[in-house]
Scaffold this motif. Structure first.
Motif, short mmCIF file in Angstrom:
data_model
loop_
_atom_site.label_atom_id
_atom_site.label_comp_id
_atom_site.label_asym_id
_atom_site.label_seq_id
_atom_site.Cartn_x
_atom_site.Cartn_y
_atom_site.Cartn_z
N UNK A 167 0.91 -1.18 0.02
CA UNK A 167 -0.07 -0.09 0.01
C UNK A 167 0.88 1.20 -0.04
N UNK A 168 0.33 2.19 -0.60
CA UNK A 168 1.31 3.48 -0.73
C UNK A 168 1.44 3.96 0.30
N UNK A 169 2.60 4.97 0.56
CA UNK A 169 2.47 5.73 1.78
C UNK A 169 2.61 7.33 1.48
N UNK A 170 1.94 8.33 2.13
CA UNK A 170 1.60 9.48 1.51
C UNK A 170 2.24 10.34 2.72
N UNK A 171 2.79 11.27 2.43
CA UNK A 171 3.23 12.29 3.58
C UNK A 171 2.61 13.75 3.61
N UNK A 172 2.44 13.91 4.83
CA UNK A 172 1.53 15.19 5.10
C UNK A 172 2.08 15.89 6.13
N UNK A 173 1.72 17.40 6.06
CA UNK A 173 2.28 18.49 7.13
C UNK A 173 1.10 19.06 7.52
N UNK A 174 1.02 19.25 8.95
CA UNK A 174 0.11 19.94 9.82
C UNK A 174 -0.01 21.56 9.49
N UNK A 175 -0.85 22.25 8.97
CA UNK A 175 -0.53 23.60 8.92
C UNK A 175 -0.73 24.38 10.31
N UNK A 176 -1.41 23.63 11.20
CA UNK A 176 -1.62 24.11 12.46
C UNK A 176 -0.24 23.97 13.43
N UNK A 177 0.19 22.86 13.54
CA UNK A 177 1.12 22.70 14.53
C UNK A 177 2.53 22.35 13.87
N UNK A 178 2.61 22.37 12.31
CA UNK A 178 3.68 21.91 11.80
C UNK A 178 4.29 20.73 11.94
N UNK A 179 3.64 19.55 12.27
CA UNK A 179 3.98 18.24 12.20
C UNK A 179 3.96 17.72 10.83
N UNK A 180 5.00 16.87 10.66
CA UNK A 180 5.00 16.20 9.31
C UNK A 180 4.69 14.73 9.83
N UNK A 181 3.78 14.03 8.99
CA UNK A 181 3.77 12.73 9.23
C UNK A 181 3.30 11.80 8.00
N UNK A 182 3.23 10.65 8.05
CA UNK A 182 3.02 9.67 7.01
C UNK A 182 1.92 8.75 7.24
N UNK A 183 1.22 8.54 6.26
CA UNK A 183 -0.05 7.53 6.21
C UNK A 183 0.05 6.61 5.33
N UNK A 184 -0.37 5.36 5.34
CA UNK A 184 -0.51 4.34 4.50
C UNK A 184 -1.99 4.37 4.02
N UNK A 185 -2.13 4.44 2.83
CA UNK A 185 -3.71 4.47 2.12
C UNK A 185 -3.71 4.04 0.67
N UNK A 186 -4.91 3.56 0.19
CA UNK A 186 -4.88 2.87 -1.11
C UNK A 186 -4.82 4.22 -2.01
N UNK A 187 -4.53 4.08 -3.32
CA UNK A 187 -4.49 5.17 -4.27
C UNK A 187 -5.73 5.93 -4.30
N UNK A 188 -6.68 5.14 -4.09
CA UNK A 188 -8.00 5.86 -4.27
C UNK A 188 -8.43 6.78 -3.29
N UNK A 189 -7.60 6.63 -2.05
CA UNK A 189 -7.81 7.55 -0.83
C UNK A 189 -6.67 8.45 -0.71
N UNK A 190 -5.94 8.79 -1.88
CA UNK A 190 -4.49 9.59 -1.80
C UNK A 190 -5.00 10.99 -1.50
N UNK A 191 -6.11 11.38 -2.11
CA UNK A 191 -6.41 13.11 -1.83
C UNK A 191 -7.40 13.00 -0.75
N UNK A 192 -7.65 12.05 -0.09
CA UNK A 192 -8.87 12.33 1.15
C UNK A 192 -8.19 13.06 2.25
N UNK A 193 -9.02 13.89 3.00
CA UNK A 193 -8.42 14.69 4.17
C UNK A 193 -7.49 13.74 4.98
N UNK A 194 -6.70 14.18 5.78
CA UNK A 194 -5.87 13.67 6.80
C UNK A 194 -5.96 14.42 8.04
#
Length: 71
Positions: free
Chosen positions: A1-28
């Motif tokens: 399953x692909x991994x996607x990197x995200x950054x929080x605009x509120x606290x600046x945390x960078x984190x990674x989520x595993x999700x399907x390609x169909x969920x790639x653009x879903x909110x995190x």
């Protein structure tokens, strides 16, 4: 399953989520519970083993095309 990197605009945390390609653009949601996040662009590094398969590796060097043939 692909991994996607995200950054929080509120606290600046960078984190990674595993999700399907169909969920790639879903909110995190960030680990702190904030919902104002953005997906980051990721780079992929691929190292080869062409020489181990009996094929000759392409020469590397400078220049615009990797072999220095552009003058």
């Amino acid at each position: 399953m692909p991994r996607y990197d995200f950054r929080c605009r509120s606290c600046g945390a960078t984190f990674e989520l595993r999700r399907t390609m169909a969920q790639a653009n879903d909110p995190a949601v960030c680990p702190e519970g904030h919902t104002d996040t953005t997906k980051l662009l990721s780079t992929v590094a691929v190292t080869g083993g062409a020489a181990s398969s009996g094929a000759q590796a392409a020469p590397s060097g400078g220049g615009c095309c990797g072999g220095g043939c552009c003058g």
